[in-house]
Design a protein around this motif. Structure first.
Motif, PDB file in Angstrom:
ATOM      1  N   VAL A 171      34.197 128.417  85.325  1.00  0.00           N
ATOM      2  CA  VAL A 171      35.217 127.702  86.107  1.00  0.00           C
ATOM      3  C   VAL A 171      35.447 126.264  85.634  1.00  0.00           C
ATOM      4  O   VAL A 171      36.513 125.706  85.841  1.00  0.00           O
ATOM      5  CB  VAL A 171      34.893 127.707  87.627  1.00  0.00           C
ATOM      6  CG1 VAL A 171      35.037 129.086  88.207  1.00  0.00           C
ATOM      7  CG2 VAL A 171      33.517 127.143  87.919  1.00  0.00           C
ATOM      8  N   TRP A 172      34.437 125.671  85.006  1.00  0.00           N
ATOM      9  CA  TRP A 172      34.597 124.274  84.583  1.00  0.00           C
ATOM     10  C   TRP A 172      34.874 124.130  83.094  1.00  0.00           C
ATOM     11  O   TRP A 172      35.245 123.053  82.633  1.00  0.00           O
ATOM     12  CB  TRP A 172      33.351 123.458  84.944  1.00  0.00           C
ATOM     13  CG  TRP A 172      33.187 123.237  86.430  1.00  0.00           C
ATOM     14  CD1 TRP A 172      34.063 123.598  87.419  1.00  0.00           C
ATOM     15  CD2 TRP A 172      32.098 122.598  87.086  1.00  0.00           C
ATOM     16  NE1 TRP A 172      33.569 123.226  88.642  1.00  0.00           N
ATOM     17  CE2 TRP A 172      32.369 122.609  88.476  1.00  0.00           C
ATOM     18  CE3 TRP A 172      30.911 122.021  86.648  1.00  0.00           C
ATOM     19  CZ2 TRP A 172      31.502 122.066  89.416  1.00  0.00           C
ATOM     20  CZ3 TRP A 172      30.043 121.475  87.586  1.00  0.00           C
ATOM     21  CH2 TRP A 172      30.343 121.493  88.959  1.00  0.00           C
ATOM     22  N   GLY A 173      34.634 125.165  82.330  1.00  0.00           N
ATOM     23  CA  GLY A 173      34.925 125.106  80.892  1.00  0.00           C
ATOM     24  C   GLY A 173      33.704 124.777  80.047  1.00  0.00           C
ATOM     25  O   GLY A 173      32.736 124.160  80.505  1.00  0.00           O
ATOM     26  N   ALA A 174      33.772 125.220  78.786  1.00  0.00           N
ATOM     27  CA  ALA A 174      32.625 125.111  77.883  1.00  0.00           C
ATOM     28  C   ALA A 174      32.289 123.669  77.523  1.00  0.00           C
ATOM     29  O   ALA A 174      31.113 123.324  77.354  1.00  0.00           O
ATOM     30  CB  ALA A 174      32.898 125.911  76.620  1.00  0.00           C
ATOM     31  N   ASP A 175      33.318 122.800  77.389  1.00  0.00           N
ATOM     32  CA  ASP A 175      33.015 121.411  77.005  1.00  0.00           C
ATOM     33  C   ASP A 175      32.295 120.673  78.127  1.00  0.00           C
ATOM     34  O   ASP A 175      31.359 119.901  77.879  1.00  0.00           O
ATOM     35  CB  ASP A 175      34.292 120.664  76.576  1.00  0.00           C
ATOM     36  CG  ASP A 175      35.439 120.793  77.559  1.00  0.00           C
ATOM     37  OD1 ASP A 175      35.364 121.636  78.477  1.00  0.00           O
ATOM     38  OD2 ASP A 175      36.426 120.049  77.416  1.00  0.00           O
ATOM     39  N   VAL A 176      32.694 120.958  79.353  1.00  0.00           N
ATOM     40  CA  VAL A 176      32.026 120.349  80.509  1.00  0.00           C
ATOM     41  C   VAL A 176      30.590 120.871  80.592  1.00  0.00           C
ATOM     42  O   VAL A 176      29.639 120.115  80.810  1.00  0.00           O
ATOM     43  CB  VAL A 176      32.809 120.667  81.807  1.00  0.00           C
ATOM     44  CG1 VAL A 176      32.000 120.322  83.044  1.00  0.00           C
ATOM     45  CG2 VAL A 176      34.127 119.923  81.812  1.00  0.00           C
TER      46      VAL A 176
END
Lengths: 304, 453
Positions: free
Chosen positions: B414-419
């Motif tokens: 839900v927050w993304g891989a970079d986060v």
């Protein structure tokens, strides 16, 4: 068709493939990177970069310089690795190639052994060093514990120490540049050494006054390669720390923005690419300038 | 003169490439960036190039890319998955449109490469990885919601129906779930006098148990848990315990600067520091050998880990996170290109139905040893009918996770891989003794606000 015209046609036809290759594989990507750094180009419009409005043309640059949290850390590290590359790799390459050029017993074997790591990919080397630095089982940790009993930290996570741990993962592998330099040393005419010997230049003096000045153009090339390979470091960072604990590099953050980021931020990644190209040019110019200093002073002396 | 001519040619070509770089290849594809509803499904189908394969006598072919490329020795489950795909292919070998399953090592890369050219592969299984936003944003993937509703597949696709629904559309269905709890070495816990996870109501309880194990095991090379990638799972679960909404939706500056975020980060960072930086890795799989050799007391891995312990003497038991929380998300799974022909589209949707059917889902549980998405299955009953120890352990882990009081999606999804990478890195940095956790939290908050900007 007269001879002059035929000659012109002949030259043009010979130059054409080179020009086409230059335009397609060199100029186009560079110009594309430059152009798209002024565009909006991300997951919303992957096939059609859109030029930013004129009043916000530098939006990507503003984001990278002012907001993106990893740019300055990455720039500092990449410049540091470029500098360390020059300061360690160049003298090391020079010393090793001079020693190998002596033709001592076993030097051919030593040369081959020295070159082997150069044919291993930097990704594989990254994995090997990951094992070497393993905080529980790695040999480096055992060595540290001999001097500092009870030390249990993972050195790849200790700021400052991890910078040098990454340096060690690439800086000693200079087999290719050693071969370049060795070839140049072998090309020096034996008569020069004989003449120098008559003039009393032996041992270190021989290398300082004969060998090194004569291979200076190659040293310049080796310096450029060392600086750029340090500046472009990626695999070692990715495999050893994945950018943790202040170890991000310029190449690493380009990938972060373009690939890791869910929003596929191509334009911002290319903006860093522009900075990378620009700084790379400065680095090469500095090296050229430094190596031209002596030439200039020599010319000045002759002029007087 | 010659120089001038050459210079002119070069300069013209450079200017042309610059213009091309900024040019708009297809004005029609700008609709997504302008936030307009993309209606490319039908138009692209009309424009569809001929996908008929000459090798199959002019028949159409649906090519499906998946990541089960491993041989039997490396991962037997991959072979079982390929057999499931082959059964479907065989069943449609004589149809007008045939099916071919193609294993590839990196499905996401394959899709990303095609996306860069403005296309999407026929059909892809993202195997839990996120569906690239570009595919959705540019209208390149098919919305399956109408089909799922029409065929009454809601219970078959399980949490895909809610978690993978974006603005009323379902672009992906994963046939198995990424379900995470933890595994603990019951014998080690007992020897250390540590409380077991089933008694933990909060993270203080867990921290006390981890301290007990560290005290007991430090001279024996035993450590409390697999930190790093495991730590973000703890953080994820703690965020879910404190505020499920925060851990289930897009990351915002308010969430980053919330008390819940700070509380969860500081608690996990403090535990990581007590656990030691030597026991930290951004790949939880690197702890597997320590787990099976009895050195790592708590393995913060998914339910699929069941298969790793049944052949050992180690007494590993499944559990969920403090406060009765588990992590479960379908992630990206079967995803279909929007520009397929009618025959290909029908076959692709039928494949989704096939993969979520009771029959195939049972195989996914019994042979692949994964948590199936189909909620009609009784996993405990299936395990009772099996004499396979891995299946029984998996059923135990799945039923614990599936019946948790709070089930939270994974932040990666839900927050993304970079986060995710930014949080893992900051937690990893905190594991070094003496690191100022408050300062690291402030750094992380600044980084995340900038990253989502």
């Amino acid at each position: 068709m007269n001879i002059k015209a035929r000659r012109t046609l002949f030259i043009t036809l010979f130059l054409l493939p080179t020009c086409i290759c230059f335009l397609v594989f060199y100029a186009y990507p560079i110009l594309q990177i430059l152009a798209t750094s002024f565009c909006q180009w991300d997951y919303t419009n992957m096939t059609s970069p859109k030029l930013l409005p004129m009043n916000d043309l530098f939006a990507n640059y503003k984001y990278i310089f002012r907001e993106y949290p990893y740019f300055w850390e990455a720039l500092r590290n990449s410049l540091g690795w470029a500098l360390v590359g020059v300061c360690i790799q160049v003298p090391l390459t020079l010393v090793v190639s001079i020693v190998l050029s002596k033709g001592l017993k076993g030097s051919r074997f030593a040369r081959n052994v020295y070159i082997i790591p150069s044919v291993i990919s930097s990704a594989a080397m990254g994995l090997i060093f990951l094992q070497l630095y393993n905080a529980r089982y790695g040999p480096i940790q055992q060595i540290i514990q001999m001097f500092k009993p009870g030390y249990t930290e993972n050195i790849l996570l200790v700021p400052g120490v991890n910078f040098w741990a990454i340096v060690c993962a690439y800086v000693f592998f200079c087999g290719t540049t050693t071969i370049m330099l060795l070839g140049q040393i072998h090309a020096i005419p034996a008569e020069l050494y004989e003449a120098a010997k008559i003039d009393g230049a032996k041992g270190l003096k021989r290398e300082l006054y004969i060998t090194i000045p004569l291979v200076k153009p190659t040293i310049k090339t080796v310096t450029t390669l060392a600086a750029t390979s340090g500046f472009l470091l990626y695999n070692e960072v990715f495999f050893l720390t994945n950018g943790a604990a202040g170890t991000k590099s310029i190449s690493y953050i380009i990938r972060e923005l373009a690939i890791t980021s869910t929003r596929t931020q191509y334009a911002r990644a290319n903006t860093i690419g522009v900075v990378q190209i620009f700084i790379g040019l400065i680095l090469v110019s500095i090296i050229n300038f430094v190596f031209s200093l002596e030439k200039r002073s020599h010319r000045n002396e002759v002029g007087r | 003169m010659k120089k001038k001519v050459l210079s002119m040619i070069l300069a013209t070509a450079m200017v042309a490439t610059m213009v091309a770089g900024c040019g708009n290849k297809d004005a029609g594809t700008d609709t997504a960036s302008e936030g307009k509803e993309t209606t490319t499904e039908t138009t692209k189908a009309e424009e569809k190039t001929d996908t008929k394969d000459e090798g199959t006598g002019g028949k159409e072919k649906l090519t499906f890319y998946h990541a089960y490329y491993h041989d039997e020795a490396t991962w037997p489950a991959a072979v079982a998955m390929r057999e499931i795909y082959q059964e479907f292919a065989d069943a449609h070998a004589n149809d007008d449109c045939t099916f071919e399953a193609v294993p590839v090592e990196d499905v996401t890369e394959l899709a990303t490469n095609e996306l860069a050219g403005g296309t999407f592969p026929n059909m892809v299984d993202f195997a839990g990885m996120e569906v690239p936003l570009a595919a959705i944003s540019q209208g390149l993937v098919l919305d399956m919601k109408d089909y799922i509703d029409k065929e009454g597949l809601e219970s078959k696709v399980g949490i895909n129906y809610t978690m993978n629904q974006v603005d009323g559309k379902i672009y992906t269905v994963h046939d198995q779930l990424t379900t995470l709890g933890l595994w603990y070495n019951a014998d080690l816990y007992e020897a250390a006098g540590a409380t077991t996870p089933d008694t933990w109501t909060n993270y203080e309880d867990m921290a006390a148990a981890m301290n007990a194990i560290t005290t007991y095991g430090s001279s024996k090379g035993i450590y409390a848990y697999s930190a790093g990638q495991g730590s973000i799972r703890l953080f994820n679960a703690y965020m879910g315990l404190l505020n499920k909404e925060y851990a289930s939706g897009a990351l915002t500056a308010d969430i980053i600067n919330s008390d819940e975020f700070a509380t969860a980060f500081k608690a996990i960072a403090a535990m990581d520091q007590a656990n030691g930086s030597a026991n930290t890795s951004d790949d939880v799989g690197s702890f597997s050998s320590d787990v099976t050799s009895g050195l790592c007391a708590t393995f913060l891995n998914g339910v699929w880990g069941a298969g790793s312990f049944t052949d050992t003497d180690i007494n590993m038991k499944p559990a969920i996170y403090p406060g009765n929380v588990s992590l479960s998300a379908p992630g990206g799974g079967l995803t279909i290109a929007a520009d397929l022909s009618d025959a290909q589209k029908a076959l692709a949707l039928e494949f989704v139905k096939y993969m979520t059917s009771d029959e195939v889902q049972q195989k996914i549980f019994l042979e692949i040893n994964a948590n199936p998405c189909n909620t009609d299955l009784d996993l405990t009953a299936l395990a009772e009918g099996s004499d396979n120890a891995t299946v029984k352990l998996l059923a135990e882990a799945c039923s614990l996770a599936n019946s948790a009081k709070t089930i939270v999606s994974t932040t990666n999804y839900v927050w993304g891989a970079d986060v995710q990478t930014a949080i893992i890195n900051k937690l990893i940095e905190c594991s070094v003794s003496g690191t100022d956790i408050d300062a690291k939290l402030a750094e992380l908050q600044g980084e995340l606000v900038a990253l989502i900007g």
